[in-house]
Design a protein around this motif. Structure first.
Motif, PDB file in Angstrom:
ATOM      1  N   TYR A 137      12.415 -13.241  -1.289  1.00  0.00           N
ATOM      2  CA  TYR A 137      11.427 -13.758  -0.340  1.00  0.00           C
ATOM      3  C   TYR A 137      10.099 -13.989  -1.047  1.00  0.00           C
ATOM      4  N   THR A 138       9.585 -15.199  -0.938  1.00  0.00           N
ATOM      5  CA  THR A 138       8.251 -15.472  -1.468  1.00  0.00           C
ATOM      6  C   THR A 138       7.243 -15.043  -0.398  1.00  0.00           C
ATOM      7  N   ILE A 139       5.987 -15.067  -0.766  1.00  0.00           N
ATOM      8  CA  ILE A 139       4.944 -14.681   0.198  1.00  0.00           C
ATOM      9  C   ILE A 139       4.975 -15.625   1.407  1.00  0.00           C
ATOM     10  N   GLU A 140       5.323 -16.888   1.174  1.00  0.00           N
ATOM     11  CA  GLU A 140       5.404 -17.856   2.277  1.00  0.00           C
ATOM     12  C   GLU A 140       6.595 -17.575   3.194  1.00  0.00           C
ATOM     13  N   ASP A 141       7.666 -17.004   2.642  1.00  0.00           N
ATOM     14  CA  ASP A 141       8.807 -16.634   3.489  1.00  0.00           C
ATOM     15  C   ASP A 141       8.503 -15.373   4.297  1.00  0.00           C
ATOM     16  N   LEU A 142       7.752 -14.474   3.707  1.00  0.00           N
ATOM     17  CA  LEU A 142       7.458 -13.202   4.376  1.00  0.00           C
ATOM     18  C   LEU A 142       6.457 -13.416   5.505  1.00  0.00           C
ATOM     19  N   VAL A 143       5.486 -14.282   5.248  1.00  0.00           N
ATOM     20  CA  VAL A 143       4.452 -14.592   6.236  1.00  0.00           C
ATOM     21  C   VAL A 143       4.307 -16.107   6.282  1.00  0.00           C
ATOM     22  N   LYS A 144       4.889 -16.716   7.302  1.00  0.00           N
ATOM     23  CA  LYS A 144       4.913 -18.181   7.386  1.00  0.00           C
ATOM     24  C   LYS A 144       3.638 -18.713   8.026  1.00  0.00           C
ATOM     25  N   GLY A 145       3.336 -19.967   7.711  1.00  0.00           N
ATOM     26  CA  GLY A 145       2.287 -20.679   8.425  1.00  0.00           C
ATOM     27  C   GLY A 145       0.897 -20.437   7.896  1.00  0.00           C
ATOM     28  N   ASP A 146      -0.089 -20.892   8.691  1.00  0.00           N
ATOM     29  CA  ASP A 146      -1.459 -20.844   8.185  1.00  0.00           C
ATOM     30  C   ASP A 146      -2.365 -19.986   9.060  1.00  0.00           C
ATOM     31  N   ASP A 147      -1.744 -19.073   9.813  1.00  0.00           N
ATOM     32  CA  ASP A 147      -2.588 -18.189  10.624  1.00  0.00           C
ATOM     33  C   ASP A 147      -2.045 -16.768  10.580  1.00  0.00           C
ATOM     34  N   VAL A 148      -2.849 -15.860  10.157  1.00  0.00           N
ATOM     35  CA  VAL A 148      -2.498 -14.441  10.217  1.00  0.00           C
ATOM     36  C   VAL A 148      -3.803 -13.647  10.182  1.00  0.00           C
ATOM     37  N   ILE A 149      -3.829 -12.565  10.930  1.00  0.00           N
ATOM     38  CA  ILE A 149      -4.987 -11.663  10.879  1.00  0.00           C
ATOM     39  C   ILE A 149      -4.479 -10.292  10.468  1.00  0.00           C
ATOM     40  N   PHE A 150      -5.215  -9.669   9.571  1.00  0.00           N
ATOM     41  CA  PHE A 150      -4.832  -8.371   9.015  1.00  0.00           C
ATOM     42  C   PHE A 150      -6.005  -7.419   9.204  1.00  0.00           C
ATOM     43  N   ALA A 151      -5.721  -6.200   9.611  1.00  0.00           N
ATOM     44  CA  ALA A 151      -6.786  -5.191   9.682  1.00  0.00           C
ATOM     45  C   ALA A 151      -6.259  -3.856   9.175  1.00  0.00           C
ATOM     46  N   ALA A 152      -7.075  -3.170   8.403  1.00  0.00           N
ATOM     47  CA  ALA A 152      -6.719  -1.833   7.917  1.00  0.00           C
ATOM     48  C   ALA A 152      -7.956  -0.946   7.969  1.00  0.00           C
ATOM     49  N   THR A 153      -7.755   0.305   8.344  1.00  0.00           N
ATOM     50  CA  THR A 153      -8.846   1.292   8.320  1.00  0.00           C
ATOM     51  C   THR A 153      -8.411   2.466   7.455  1.00  0.00           C
ATOM     52  N   GLY A 154      -9.307   2.937   6.607  1.00  0.00           N
ATOM     53  CA  GLY A 154      -9.001   4.097   5.778  1.00  0.00           C
ATOM     54  C   GLY A 154      -8.814   5.332   6.647  1.00  0.00           C
ATOM     55  N   VAL A 155      -7.755   6.073   6.390  1.00  0.00           N
ATOM     56  CA  VAL A 155      -7.585   7.359   7.095  1.00  0.00           C
ATOM     57  C   VAL A 155      -8.083   8.461   6.155  1.00  0.00           C
ATOM     58  N   SER A 156      -7.506   8.499   4.926  1.00  0.00           N
ATOM     59  CA  SER A 156      -8.111   9.332   3.878  1.00  0.00           C
ATOM     60  C   SER A 156      -8.768   8.378   2.878  1.00  0.00           C
ATOM     61  N   ASN A 157      -9.581   8.910   1.990  1.00  0.00           N
ATOM     62  CA  ASN A 157     -10.305   8.065   1.024  1.00  0.00           C
ATOM     63  C   ASN A 157      -9.370   7.263   0.142  1.00  0.00           C
ATOM     64  N   GLY A 158      -9.806   6.076  -0.224  1.00  0.00           N
ATOM     65  CA  GLY A 158      -9.086   5.283  -1.195  1.00  0.00           C
ATOM     66  C   GLY A 158     -10.074   4.575  -2.095  1.00  0.00           C
ATOM     67  N   ASP A 159      -9.564   3.729  -2.992  1.00  0.00           N
ATOM     68  CA  ASP A 159     -10.448   3.033  -3.923  1.00  0.00           C
ATOM     69  C   ASP A 159     -11.123   1.813  -3.293  1.00  0.00           C
ATOM     70  N   LEU A 160     -10.655   1.425  -2.108  1.00  0.00           N
ATOM     71  CA  LEU A 160     -11.242   0.254  -1.447  1.00  0.00           C
ATOM     72  C   LEU A 160     -11.921   0.661  -0.143  1.00  0.00           C
ATOM     73  N   LEU A 161     -11.295   1.571   0.561  1.00  0.00           N
ATOM     74  CA  LEU A 161     -11.791   1.983   1.877  1.00  0.00           C
ATOM     75  C   LEU A 161     -12.018   3.490   1.898  1.00  0.00           C
ATOM     76  N   LYS A 162     -13.167   3.867   2.454  1.00  0.00           N
ATOM     77  CA  LYS A 162     -13.405   5.306   2.644  1.00  0.00           C
ATOM     78  C   LYS A 162     -12.584   5.788   3.828  1.00  0.00           C
ATOM     79  N   GLY A 163     -12.172   7.019   3.771  1.00  0.00           N
ATOM     80  CA  GLY A 163     -11.448   7.599   4.900  1.00  0.00           C
ATOM     81  C   GLY A 163     -12.406   8.000   6.011  1.00  0.00           C
TER      82      GLY A 163
END
Ligand code: VTB
Ligand code: MG
Ligand code: MG
Length: 322
Positions: free
Chosen positions: A256-282
Motif C-alpha cells: 500500500y502506498t500512502i495514496e492507497d492508505l489515505v485516498k483523496g485530497d482531504d484529511v484532518i489529523f489531530a494528536a495530543t501528547g499524553v506523555s512527553n515526546g520530542d514533538l509534543l509535550k505531555g
C-alpha cells in the motif's frame, strides 16, 4: 470537509489525553486506555459530523466504545459523512510505565478514503518530504537507505532510522547497521515516530519495521498532510490474524502506498501528547486545578501545520479533575 472540524478534533484528542495522562506510571494499561476511550467518545458526541469508526478499539463484541463500524457524532451535518480512525492512546504501555511518546490521535477523511486496516501487523517504511517517492517496501534496506540518503543530502552515517524494539527486528537492525546508518530503538509509538521524519529537528530520518496496521493508516494520514511518504504491507503471525484479514477487504499481498492508505485530497489529523515526546509535550497538571496540553493539527487541503497549546481550567471541566 468543514475546515472548522480541525479544532473540534483537537478537542477530541485533548479530552483523551487529559483523561489518559492521569494514569502515567500507574501500571494500569487498561485503565489508561479505558479513560481515554471514554473521554474521546464523549467529546465526539458533541461534534457535528456523520461519522463511522473504521479504525478503532476493536470489533463490536470486544470493545464497548469506538468499535469498528460505530456511528459517531451528532449526525447533524450529513454532508460531512466521514470515516474516522482513532487511537485514544497510542502507547498505553508507555503510559503505564511512565515513559515518553504516548499520544492521543484521530484522523478523519471523507467516507471511503481511509483503508479499513484490520487489526494485524504492518511492515512499514516512512520518510520525510525530501525523500518522497524514493522509498520502496519491495526493495532492500540498503537500497532504500542509499536513496533516502541521496534525497536528503546526508550520508548514511549521519542518518537515524527509528525501529521498534522487538525481537522480530533483529535481522532488520543488522541490515541497517551494515549501511552505516544510526538506529534509534523505540519501545512504542510508531505513529509519532513516523511523524518525526517530517520534522528535521527531530533527527529521525526514516522508520522501518513491523508495527500495528491501524497505526500505519493513522501515520499515513499525518505524513500525507506533512508531505512525507509511507508504504505498508500487512503482516500476520497466526490464524486469528489471517482470519481478520480475510474478513476485511484488505489485500494481504499488496504494498500500500500512502495514496492507497489515505485516498483523496482531504484529511484532518489531530494528536495530543499524553506523555512527553520530542514533538509534543505531555499533559501537565498545574496548581489551581489547571492542566496544559499540546496538540498537532494537520489539514491536507491547506497543508497547515498547527500546534495548539491549551491551558485547561479543570474547575470548568470537572470530568478531567481529580
Ligand atoms: C506498534 C507501536 C504501538 O503497537 O505499532 C506496536 O508503535 C505493534 O505491536 O505503539 P507489538 O507491541 O505487538 O509489537 C503499539 O505498541 C501499541 O499500539
Ligand atoms: Mg496503538
Ligand atoms: Mg491504543
Amino acid at each position: 470537509m468543514d475546515r472548522d472540524l480541525s479544532l473540534n478534533l483537537a478537542r477530541v484528542t485533548e479530552a483523551a489525553a487529559l483523561s489518559g495522562a492521569r494514569f502515567l506510571g500507574k501500571g494500569d494499561k487498561n485503565g489508561a486506555d479505558g479513560a481515554a476511550v471514554d473521554a474521546m467518545r464523549r467529546m465526539f458526541d458533541t461534534v457535528h459530523i456523520k461519522g463511522r469508526v473504521v479504525i478503532g478499539e476493536g470489533e463490536i463484541d470486544e470493545a464497548p466504545m469506538l468499535y469498528i463500524g460505530e456511528e459517531i457524532g451528532t449526525g447533524q451535518r450529513t454532508d460531512d459523512a466521514v470515516d474516522i480512525a482513532v487511537d485514544p492512546i497510542d502507547g498505553t504501555t508507555a503510559i503505564a510505565n511512565g515513559m515518553n511518546n504516548a499520544i492521543a490521535v484521530v484522523a478523519v477523511a471523507p467516507k471511503g478514503c481511509l483503508l479499513h486496516a484490520p487489526d494485524v501487523y504492518m511492515k512499514k517504511i516512512a520518510a520525510g518530504p525530501k525523500a518522497k517517492g524514493v522509498i520502496r517496501l519491495d526493495d532492500t534496506v540498503e537500497n532504500n537507505i542509499r536513496r533516502v540518503s541521496e534525497a536528503i543530502g546526508k550520508l548514511p552515517e549521519e542518518m537515524t532510522v527509528s525501529v521498534l524494539d522487538r525481537p522480530r527486528h533483529d535481522e532488520l537492525i543488522k541490515q541497517i547497521r551494515a549501511t552505516g546508518a544510526r538506529i534509534k530503538k523505540i519501545k512504542d509509538g510508531d505513529i509519532v515516530t513516523a511523524i518525526y521524519t517530517c520534522f528535521e529537528e527531530s533527527g529521525i530520518d526514516m522508520i522501518m519495521g513491523i508495527g500495528g496496521a491501524p497505526e500505519g493508516v493513522i501515520a499515513a494520514a499525518a505524513l500525507k498532510c506533512l508531505g512525507g511518504d509511507l508504504q505498508g504491507k500487512l503482516v500476520t503471525y497466526d490464524d486469528a490474524q489471517r482470519e481478520r484479514v480475510e474478513k476485511s477487504k484488505a489485500d494481504p499481498d499488496k504494498i500500500y502506498t500512502i495514496e492507497d492508505l489515505v485516498k483523496g485530497d482531504d484529511v484532518i489529523f489531530a494528536a495530543t501528547g499524553v506523555s512527553n515526546g520530542d514533538l509534543l509535550k505531555g499533559v501537565r497538571y498545574m496548581k489551581g486545578n489547571k492542566a496544559t496540553t499540546q496538540s498537532l493539527v494537520l489539514r491536507l487541503p491547506s497543508k497547515t501545520v498547527r500546534f495548539i497549546d491549551s491551558v485547561h481550567d479543570l474547575n470548568h471541566k470537572p470530568e478531567y479533575a481529580k
